[in-house]
Design a protein around this motif. Structure first.
Motif, short mmCIF file in Angstrom:
data_model
loop_
_atom_site.label_atom_id
_atom_site.label_comp_id
_atom_site.label_asym_id
_atom_site.label_seq_id
_atom_site.Cartn_x
_atom_site.Cartn_y
_atom_site.Cartn_z
N GLU A 194 0.83 -1.20 0.00
CA GLU A 194 0.00 0.00 0.00
C GLU A 194 0.87 1.25 0.00
N ALA A 195 1.94 1.24 0.77
CA ALA A 195 2.84 2.39 0.80
C ALA A 195 3.50 2.59 -0.57
N ALA A 196 3.87 1.48 -1.20
CA ALA A 196 4.48 1.58 -2.52
C ALA A 196 3.48 2.10 -3.55
N GLU A 197 2.22 1.70 -3.44
CA GLU A 197 1.19 2.19 -4.37
C GLU A 197 0.96 3.69 -4.18
N LYS A 198 0.92 4.15 -2.93
CA LYS A 198 0.74 5.58 -2.68
C LYS A 198 1.91 6.37 -3.25
N LYS A 199 3.10 5.81 -3.07
CA LYS A 199 4.30 6.48 -3.57
C LYS A 199 4.27 6.51 -5.09
N ASP A 258 1.62 6.44 -6.96
CA ASP A 258 0.56 7.36 -7.37
C ASP A 258 1.06 8.80 -7.36
N LYS A 259 1.83 9.16 -6.35
CA LYS A 259 2.39 10.52 -6.27
C LYS A 259 3.37 10.75 -7.42
N GLU A 260 4.17 9.72 -7.72
CA GLU A 260 5.15 9.87 -8.80
C GLU A 260 4.45 9.96 -10.15
N LYS A 261 3.33 9.31 -10.32
CA LYS A 261 2.58 9.37 -11.58
C LYS A 261 2.11 10.79 -11.86
N ASP A 262 1.67 11.46 -10.82
CA ASP A 262 1.19 12.83 -11.00
C ASP A 262 2.32 13.74 -11.44
N LYS A 263 3.53 13.51 -10.97
CA LYS A 263 4.65 14.37 -11.27
C LYS A 263 5.22 14.13 -12.66
N HIS A 264 5.26 12.87 -13.09
CA HIS A 264 5.93 12.52 -14.34
C HIS A 264 4.95 12.49 -15.51
N THR A 265 5.50 12.45 -16.68
CA THR A 265 4.68 12.37 -17.88
C THR A 265 4.19 10.95 -18.07
N ASP A 266 3.38 10.73 -19.10
CA ASP A 266 2.81 9.42 -19.37
C ASP A 266 3.90 8.37 -19.63
N ASN A 302 7.31 3.25 -14.66
CA ASN A 302 7.15 2.99 -13.22
C ASN A 302 6.17 1.86 -12.97
N ASP A 303 5.07 1.81 -13.75
CA ASP A 303 4.11 0.74 -13.60
C ASP A 303 4.77 -0.61 -13.84
N GLU A 304 5.59 -0.67 -14.89
CA GLU A 304 6.29 -1.92 -15.19
C GLU A 304 7.23 -2.30 -14.05
N LYS A 305 7.91 -1.30 -13.49
CA LYS A 305 8.84 -1.56 -12.39
C LYS A 305 8.09 -2.05 -11.15
#
Length: 186
Positions: free
Chosen positions: A92-97, A99-107, A113-116
């Motif tokens: 859950e902590a990794a998912e929250k992290k 999610d925050k990184e998704k907002d900052k980075h481009t598609d 990151n999803d693959e990682k």
């Protein structure tokens, strides 16, 4: 002279093997009384025969063994549950992290990151599952036996006859056992 009908099963070395009292095959298993008054060699197969002897089971020891196994199982299950809860929180902590990184980075970056994270999840699942398979412990054979009445009586008779034969041999060695030749006139 009689001994208790309570025998303990013991093993001897291969070099000390003697014939079984029942089938006359070489055997390394011995049944012996606690006071060592009587012993005889017997095949392990005969110990399984309910017509020959019955095992004496110590109920207290069996109960203690079951209780210890149950406590061990409970401890193992608790440990597994705590491990799963810890991994769930990390996930859950990794998912929250992420999610925050998704907002900052481009598609493009978010796809990488999803693959990682998916790769990390599969690695965590693989390492988290216990791969050790416990082999069930072999059941201990009973060590205490009680002979059936007929076999026990046979053992008593055999011991009694051996004792009588020993007494007779000792009497025969005594010079006063036989009558003396008459010395007077007939």
């Amino acid at each position: 002279m009689a001994f208790p009908n309570h025998y303990t099963h013991r093993k001897v070395a291969e070099t000390s093997a003697r014939t079984c009292e029942i089938c006359f095959k070489p055997s390394t298993s011995v049944l012996i009384t606690p006071d060592n008054k009587d012993f005889f060699y017997v095949c392990p197969g005969h110990l399984q025969d309910r017509q020959f002897c019955t095992p004496i089971i110590d109920q207290a020891a069996v109960e203690a063994k079951k209780k210890a196994a149950l406590e061990e199982e409970v401890a193992r299950v608790k440990k597994e549950y705590e491990e799963k809860q810890r991994k769930k929180k990390e996930k859950e902590a990794a998912e929250k992290k992420s999610d925050k990184e998704k907002d900052k980075h481009t598609d493009k970056d978010s796809k990488a990151n999803d693959e990682k994270t998916e790769a990390e999840k599969t690695e965590a699942e693989k390492s988290g599952k216990p791969t050790e398979s416990k082999s069930p412990e072999p059941e201990e054979e009973p060590r205490e036996f009680e002979l059936k009445r007929m076999f026990y009586q046979e053992r008593i008779n055999k011991k009694r006859n051996a004792e009588i034969a020993k007494r007779n041999r000792e009497r025969m060695r005594d010079p006063n056992f036989f009558p003396s030749v008459p010395k007077g006139p007939p």
